[in-house]
Design a protein around this motif. Structure first.
Motif, PDB file in Angstrom:
ATOM      1  N   VAL A 190       0.844  -1.199   0.000  1.00 46.10           N
ATOM      2  CA  VAL A 190       0.000   0.000   0.000  1.00 46.10           C
ATOM      3  C   VAL A 190       0.879   1.248   0.000  1.00 46.10           C
ATOM      4  N   GLY A 191       0.534   2.192  -0.851  1.00 44.86           N
ATOM      5  CA  GLY A 191       1.318   3.413  -0.960  1.00 44.86           C
ATOM      6  C   GLY A 191       2.276   3.382  -2.139  1.00 44.86           C
ATOM      7  N   ALA A 192       2.544   2.166  -2.639  1.00 36.71           N
ATOM      8  CA  ALA A 192       3.368   2.041  -3.842  1.00 36.71           C
ATOM      9  C   ALA A 192       2.483   1.800  -5.061  1.00 36.71           C
ATOM     10  N   ASP A 193       1.167   1.657  -4.830  1.00 37.67           N
ATOM     11  CA  ASP A 193       0.204   1.477  -5.919  1.00 37.67           C
ATOM     12  C   ASP A 193      -0.029   2.804  -6.632  1.00 37.67           C
TER      13      ASP A 193
ATOM     14  N   ALA B  40      -2.023   9.958  -4.879  1.00 39.83           N
ATOM     15  CA  ALA B  40      -2.749  10.618  -3.790  1.00 39.83           C
ATOM     16  C   ALA B  40      -1.790  11.288  -2.812  1.00 39.83           C
ATOM     17  N   SER B  41      -0.580  10.740  -2.688  1.00 40.22           N
ATOM     18  CA  SER B  41       0.399  11.329  -1.769  1.00 40.22           C
ATOM     19  C   SER B  41       0.935  12.667  -2.276  1.00 40.22           C
TER      20      SER B  41
ATOM     21  N   LYS C 254       1.870   8.536   4.598  1.00 41.13           N
ATOM     22  CA  LYS C 254       3.280   8.780   4.916  1.00 41.13           C
ATOM     23  C   LYS C 254       4.154   7.714   4.266  1.00 41.13           C
ATOM     24  N   ARG C 255       3.650   6.478   4.234  1.00 39.21           N
ATOM     25  CA  ARG C 255       4.403   5.387   3.602  1.00 39.21           C
ATOM     26  C   ARG C 255       4.575   5.662   2.103  1.00 39.21           C
ATOM     27  N   ALA C 256       3.517   6.162   1.460  1.00 36.98           N
ATOM     28  CA  ALA C 256       3.595   6.486   0.039  1.00 36.98           C
ATOM     29  C   ALA C 256       4.616   7.596  -0.209  1.00 36.98           C
ATOM     30  N   ARG C 257       4.619   8.619   0.642  1.00 31.97           N
ATOM     31  CA  ARG C 257       5.593   9.697   0.496  1.00 31.97           C
ATOM     32  C   ARG C 257       7.019   9.185   0.687  1.00 31.97           C
ATOM     33  N   ASP C 258       7.184   8.266   1.637  1.00 28.49           N
ATOM     34  CA  ASP C 258       8.516   7.698   1.885  1.00 28.49           C
ATOM     35  C   ASP C 258       9.001   6.897   0.683  1.00 28.49           C
ATOM     36  N   HIS C 259       8.107   6.094   0.094  1.00 25.19           N
ATOM     37  CA  HIS C 259       8.466   5.326  -1.109  1.00 25.19           C
ATOM     38  C   HIS C 259       8.957   6.272  -2.204  1.00 25.19           C
ATOM     39  N   LEU C 260       8.199   7.334  -2.428  1.00 23.46           N
ATOM     40  CA  LEU C 260       8.524   8.255  -3.512  1.00 23.46           C
ATOM     41  C   LEU C 260       9.847   8.976  -3.244  1.00 23.46           C
ATOM     42  N   ALA C 261      10.057   9.380  -1.992  1.00 25.35           N
ATOM     43  CA  ALA C 261      11.313  10.067  -1.646  1.00 25.35           C
ATOM     44  C   ALA C 261      12.515   9.154  -1.884  1.00 25.35           C
TER      45      ALA C 261
END
Length: 334
Positions: free
Chosen positions: A46-49, A55-56, A81-88
Motif C-alpha cells: 500500500v502506498g506504492a500502488d 494521492a500522496s 506517509k508510507r507512500a511519500r517515503d516510497h517516492l522520496a
C-alpha cells in the motif's frame, strides 16, 4: 523531430515494474531504454500502488486507507506517509543512477478522473459523485504534480521531461459505468467538455514538460485527450479497432505523438523485432502518413505496466521495444 523531446527510434516503459528493488528497476530503465522512466513498484505494498502514489502528491487534501480503499481524511494516515517515503526513496535512487544523464526522461502519475473514480469522500461515495469535490481534487492534483515535476527536474537537470498522466478510468467516466462505492449502482456519466476541462487543468500544470495521456482501455477518448492539451497519447495496440483509426489519424495529423504498446505486459514468448514493430508500421501505412515521420512521432512501449511479469521478462520486454523502435527508422515501409 525537433517538436518532440526524443530522437527517432525511441522506446520507453509504461509505469509499473515487478519486484521491490527500485534501484535495480531504475538501472534497468536507464540501461535498456532510449527514453528511461521512473518505474513504479506496487509489489512493495500500500502506498506504492498507482492511486496511493499519486494521492500522496495531493496538496491540502490528506488521504488514508480504509478497508474499502483510499479515502479523503482530516489528517494524513500512516499509508499516506508510507507512500511519500516510497517516492522520496525512489527519487534519491533516481538521482544516484541518473548522474550526468542528458536526454528524454518520463515520469507517470494517475489522472484526475481515474483518481476521482477510485478515492472516496470522507463520509460517502467516491469523489466522482460530487462535481465540487472533483474540482477540488483536480486543482490539488495540478498543484502537487507541478511541485513533483519541479523536484524531478532538480534531481535530473539534464532531462527533457515527459509526464504521462494515467487515465485508464476515463472511458468508464464518460460512459457512466463507474460503480458507486457500494457497488450497487453506477455514477452519472461526465460530459466530454467537462472531462476535457478538468484534464486540461492538470496537463497545463506540467509545463514545460511534454504531457502524454495513457489509457490502456478500450474506447480511448482521443478527442477529449487532444482537446485537454495532451501532446501525446499512449495506448495498447492490441485494443485498437478499425473504428478508432479516424480519431487516431486526426490526432496524429494535429501533431500528437503516439506511444504504442506492442509487447504483452505479462510473461509470454516475445516475437521477433519485425513482428513487434509491425502494428505501428501497418497502422501508419493504413492512415496514409509519410513513412519518414513514423520513427519520430511513434514511441514503442509494452502494452501496459509490467508489475505482473517476472523481472527477467520485464527486462527483455523493454529491450525488445528498444530493438523494434529501430525498425521504425530503418525500415518504416516494411
Amino acid at each position: 523531430m525537433s517538436e518532440y523531446p526524443w530522437s527517432e527510434a525511441t522506446a520507453t516503459g509504461v509505469g509499473s515494474y515487478p519486484g521491490e528493488d527500485h534501484l535495480e528497476a531504475v538501472r534497468t530503465a536507464f540501461g535498456e531504454l532510449s527514453m528511461p522512466y521512473l518505474p513504479e513498484l506496487p509489489a512493495r505494498g500500500v502506498g506504492a500502488d498507482m492511486i496511493g502514489r499519486t494521492a500522496s502528491l495531493l496538496v491540502e487534501l490528506p488521504v488514508e486507507v480504509q478497508p474499502s480503499g483510499w479515502r479523503l481524511s482530516d489528517r494524513p494516515g500512516r499509508d499516506f506517509k508510507r507512500a511519500r517515503d516510497h517516492l522520496a526513496r525512489d527519487l534519491d535512487g533516481l538521482e544516484e543512477v541518473s548522474q550526468g544523464y542528458v536526454g528524454p526522461f518520463k515520469i507517470q502519475a494517475c489522472g484526475p478522473w481515474t483518481l476521482a473514480g477510485a478515492i472516496e469522500l470522507r463520509h460517502g461515495d467516491k469523489v466522482l459523485s460530487d462535481t465540487g469535490a472533483v474540482r477540488d481534487l483536480t486543482e490539488s492534483l495540478a498543484e502537487g504534480l507541478s511541485q513533483h515535476v519541479a523536484e524531478v527536474r532538480r534531481r535530473i537537470p539534464g532531462a527533457e521531461l515527459v509526464v504521462q498522466i494515467d487515465e485508464p478510468g476515463l472511458p468508464g467516466v464518460l460512459a457512466g459505468t463507474v460503480p458507486t462505492a457500494s457497488g450497487f449502482g453506477r455514477l452519472a456519466a461526465v460530459e466530454p467538455p467537462i472531462a476535457a476541462e478538468r484534464l486540461k487543468t492538470v496537463l497545463s500544470a506540467l509545463a514545460p514538460a511534454f504531457p502524454v495521456v495513457h489509457c490502456c482501455a478500450p474506447r480511448v477518448p482521443y478527442e477529449v485527450i487532444r482537446t485537454a492539451g495532451a501532446r501525446g497519447v499512449s495506448v495498447d495496440a492490441a485494443l485498437l479497432r478499425r473504428r478508432d483509426e479516424d480519431a487516431i489519424g486526426e490526432a496524429i495529423e494535429k501533431g500528437l505523438a503516439l506511444f504504442l504498446g506492442v509487447v504483452p505486459g505479462t510473461d509470454s514468448r516475445l516475437a521477433d523485432v519485425g513482428a513487434v514493430a509491425r502494428p505501428a508500421v501497418e497502422l501508419w501505412r493504413r492512415l496514409g502518413f509519410a513513412p519518414a515521420r513514423l520513427a519520430g512521432q511513434v514511441v514503442l512501449t509494452p502494452a501496459c505496466g509490467l508489475a505482473g511479469a517476472s523481472p527477467a521478462y520485464a527486462k527483455a520486454a523493454l529491450a525488445r521495444c528498444r530493438e523494434a523502435a529501430r525498425v521504425l527508422r530503418e525500415d518504416p515501409g516494411e
